[in-house]
Design a protein around this motif. Sequence first.
Motif, PDB file in Angstrom:
ATOM      1  N   ALA A 183       0.842  -1.190   0.000  1.00  0.00           N
ATOM      2  CA  ALA A 183       0.000   0.000   0.000  1.00  0.00           C
ATOM      3  C   ALA A 183       0.881   1.245   0.000  1.00  0.00           C
ATOM      4  N   GLY A 184       0.481   2.220  -0.831  1.00  0.00           N
ATOM      5  CA  GLY A 184       1.270   3.430  -0.985  1.00  0.00           C
ATOM      6  C   GLY A 184       2.263   3.367  -2.124  1.00  0.00           C
TER       7      GLY A 184
ATOM      8  N   SER B  86       3.618   2.100  -6.160  1.00  0.00           N
ATOM      9  CA  SER B  86       3.236   2.459  -7.523  1.00  0.00           C
ATOM     10  C   SER B  86       3.480   1.296  -8.480  1.00  0.00           C
TER      11      SER B  86
ATOM     12  N   ASP C 170      -6.739  11.526  -9.297  1.00  0.00           N
ATOM     13  CA  ASP C 170      -5.612  12.125  -8.576  1.00  0.00           C
ATOM     14  C   ASP C 170      -4.588  11.101  -8.120  1.00  0.00           C
ATOM     15  N   ARG C 171      -4.836   9.801  -8.383  1.00  0.00           N
ATOM     16  CA  ARG C 171      -3.843   8.777  -8.052  1.00  0.00           C
ATOM     17  C   ARG C 171      -3.345   8.064  -9.313  1.00  0.00           C
TER      18      ARG C 171
ATOM     19  N   ASN D 161      -0.367   5.367  -8.716  1.00  0.00           N
ATOM     20  CA  ASN D 161       0.364   5.811  -7.530  1.00  0.00           C
ATOM     21  C   ASN D 161      -0.526   5.710  -6.301  1.00  0.00           C
ATOM     22  N   SER D 162       0.101   5.774  -5.149  1.00  0.00           N
ATOM     23  CA  SER D 162      -0.634   5.728  -3.876  1.00  0.00           C
ATOM     24  C   SER D 162      -1.632   4.576  -3.855  1.00  0.00           C
TER      25      SER D 162
ATOM     26  N   LYS E 154      -3.861   1.381  -3.040  1.00  0.00           N
ATOM     27  CA  LYS E 154      -4.585   0.952  -1.848  1.00  0.00           C
ATOM     28  C   LYS E 154      -4.965  -0.520  -2.000  1.00  0.00           C
TER      29      LYS E 154
END
Length: 125
Positions: free
Chosen positions: A14-15, A17, A65-66, A83-84, A86
């Motif tokens: 998690a977090g 890419s 936005d991710r 990215n980011s 989850k």
Amino acid sequence: QVQLVESGGGLVQAGGSLRLSCTASGRIFRLYAMGWFRQAPGKEREFVAVTWSDGSTGYADSVKDRFTISRDNTKNTVYLQMNSLKPEDTAVYYCAPSLSRYYIGSRSDREFGPWGQGTQVTVSS
């Protein structure tokens, strides 16, 4: 006959890419919108992102936005930079061209096809 090959999936924390790629053949790639969809176990396939032939884009609210979708018409390839990440992003990710050159933005997977084999993305918590 259109063929698509997705790649770039894997296991990530998690977090982290990942960058997915999808290369298409058999159709004039640059004339069609290209979409990314995903399917988690026990769930229906859902829209993730789309890029039109002119490069404009659209995103599901859950990834806005991710994730970033882009395309390289010289390589007949569409990308999905994630990215980011989850745990809820865990799914098999598929790409597909729009059925019509005049795709107007429906997020239904019935507006896209054919489909590649998909690439597994697993995000651990």
